[in-house]
Scaffold this motif. Structure first.
Motif, PDB file in Angstrom:
ATOM      1  N   ARG A   8       3.656   4.587 -16.065  1.00 58.06           N
ATOM      2  CA  ARG A   8       3.003   5.730 -15.408  1.00 58.06           C
ATOM      3  C   ARG A   8       1.705   5.278 -14.735  1.00 58.06           C
ATOM      4  O   ARG A   8       1.376   5.722 -13.643  1.00 58.06           O
ATOM      5  CB  ARG A   8       2.707   6.824 -16.428  1.00 58.06           C
ATOM      6  N   GLU A   9       0.996   4.363 -15.389  1.00 53.49           N
ATOM      7  CA  GLU A   9      -0.264   3.867 -14.839  1.00 53.49           C
ATOM      8  C   GLU A   9      -0.024   3.117 -13.517  1.00 53.49           C
ATOM      9  O   GLU A   9      -0.765   3.288 -12.559  1.00 53.49           O
ATOM     10  CB  GLU A   9      -0.970   2.946 -15.840  1.00 53.49           C
ATOM     11  N   THR A  10       1.004   2.273 -13.497  1.00 50.68           N
ATOM     12  CA  THR A  10       1.325   1.533 -12.267  1.00 50.68           C
ATOM     13  C   THR A  10       1.684   2.497 -11.146  1.00 50.68           C
ATOM     14  O   THR A  10       1.215   2.344 -10.010  1.00 50.68           O
ATOM     15  CB  THR A  10       2.483   0.536 -12.511  1.00 50.68           C
ATOM     16  N   LEU A  11       2.501   3.493 -11.452  1.00 50.44           N
ATOM     17  CA  LEU A  11       2.892   4.454 -10.424  1.00 50.44           C
ATOM     18  C   LEU A  11       1.678   5.235  -9.920  1.00 50.44           C
ATOM     19  O   LEU A  11       1.538   5.459  -8.709  1.00 50.44           O
ATOM     20  CB  LEU A  11       3.968   5.407 -10.939  1.00 50.44           C
ATOM     21  N   SER A  12       0.778   5.609 -10.802  1.00 46.68           N
ATOM     22  CA  SER A  12      -0.436   6.326 -10.378  1.00 46.68           C
ATOM     23  C   SER A  12      -1.277   5.453  -9.456  1.00 46.68           C
ATOM     24  O   SER A  12      -1.801   5.925  -8.440  1.00 46.68           O
ATOM     25  CB  SER A  12      -1.265   6.750 -11.595  1.00 46.68           C
ATOM     26  N   ARG A  13      -1.402   4.165  -9.800  1.00 46.14           N
ATOM     27  CA  ARG A  13      -2.164   3.244  -8.957  1.00 46.14           C
ATOM     28  C   ARG A  13      -1.514   3.101  -7.581  1.00 46.14           C
ATOM     29  O   ARG A  13      -2.181   3.144  -6.545  1.00 46.14           O
ATOM     30  CB  ARG A  13      -2.263   1.876  -9.639  1.00 46.14           C
ATOM     31  N   VAL A  14      -0.178   2.967  -7.567  1.00 51.22           N
ATOM     32  CA  VAL A  14       0.552   2.841  -6.309  1.00 51.22           C
ATOM     33  C   VAL A  14       0.323   4.072  -5.440  1.00 51.22           C
ATOM     34  O   VAL A  14       0.044   3.960  -4.236  1.00 51.22           O
ATOM     35  CB  VAL A  14       2.063   2.636  -6.587  1.00 51.22           C
TER      36      VAL A  14
END
Length: 195
Positions: free
Chosen positions: A180-186
């Motif tokens: 979820r963190e990676t997707l939020s950053r993206v």
């Protein structure tokens, strides 16, 4: 709901008649699902081939550590099942769950086989669906092994714009194989480049 099913088959089958539709309807079962209701459960036999007339389903597995891995979102006018379980009568590796109130037409293996026997043009239709699904799976596999998180995300919102707004972000992340963190950053990075 039967009008939705009839309109669908009128579009995909040549020489579609009321007699053929009535037989399809007779061999199907209309099921109304509440949000979060599971229609096929991991570990049980998935004995239904499902056509979504209204709503949204998801196919996912749960690993031993409790993590969910989303294989597919299934929206209106789409088909789903666990094919291995459905055709081989083996325990399903998937859960199929309603993500919102949904209405589906379900066919068991015997009735679906009888439909294909009595309405031969259904065989071409099924072949076309299998070919499309196979191409989707190949595209997704290639995307997963060769694309950046940004490319995966952009492909998802371009390919499934109607689904993107209907599912929580953590489920999109699970589908894409991202945290979820990676997707939020993206998403933040993409928004910065757009502004």
């Amino acid at each position: 709901m039967s009008e939705i099913l009839k309109n669908y088959f009128q579009k995909v089958l040549p020489d579609f008649t009321d007699e053929k539709f009535n037989f399809i309807l007779y061999k199907s079962q209309l099921i109304k699902l509440q949000r979060k209701e599971i229609v096929c459960k991991q570990g049980n036999i998935c004995n239904l081939k499902i056509f979504v007339a209204k709503g949204l389903l998801r196919n996912y597995s749960t690993s031993e550590d409790g993590n969910e891995h989303i294989l597919q979102f299934v929206n209106e006018m789409s088909w789903t099942t666990d094919p291995e379980s459905f055709y081989n009568n083996t325990p399903s590796k998937l859960n199929i769950e309603a993500m919102e109130s949904s209405e589906i037409f379900a066919f068991n293996l015997e009735d679906f086989a009888e439909l294909r026997e009595q309405i031969p043009e259904l065989n071409i239709f099924v072949e076309n669906i299998l070919t499309r699904k196979s191409m989707e799976i190949h595209k997704r596999l290639l995307m997963n092994i060769s694309s950046s998180p940004e490319e995966k995300y952009l492909d998802f919102i371009n390919t499934y714009p109607d689904i993107f707004n209907r599912v929580p972000l953590h489920m999109v992340a699970s589908y894409l194989g991202l945290s979820r963190e990676t997707l939020s950053r993206v998403r933040r990075n993409i928004l910065k480049t757009v502004i």
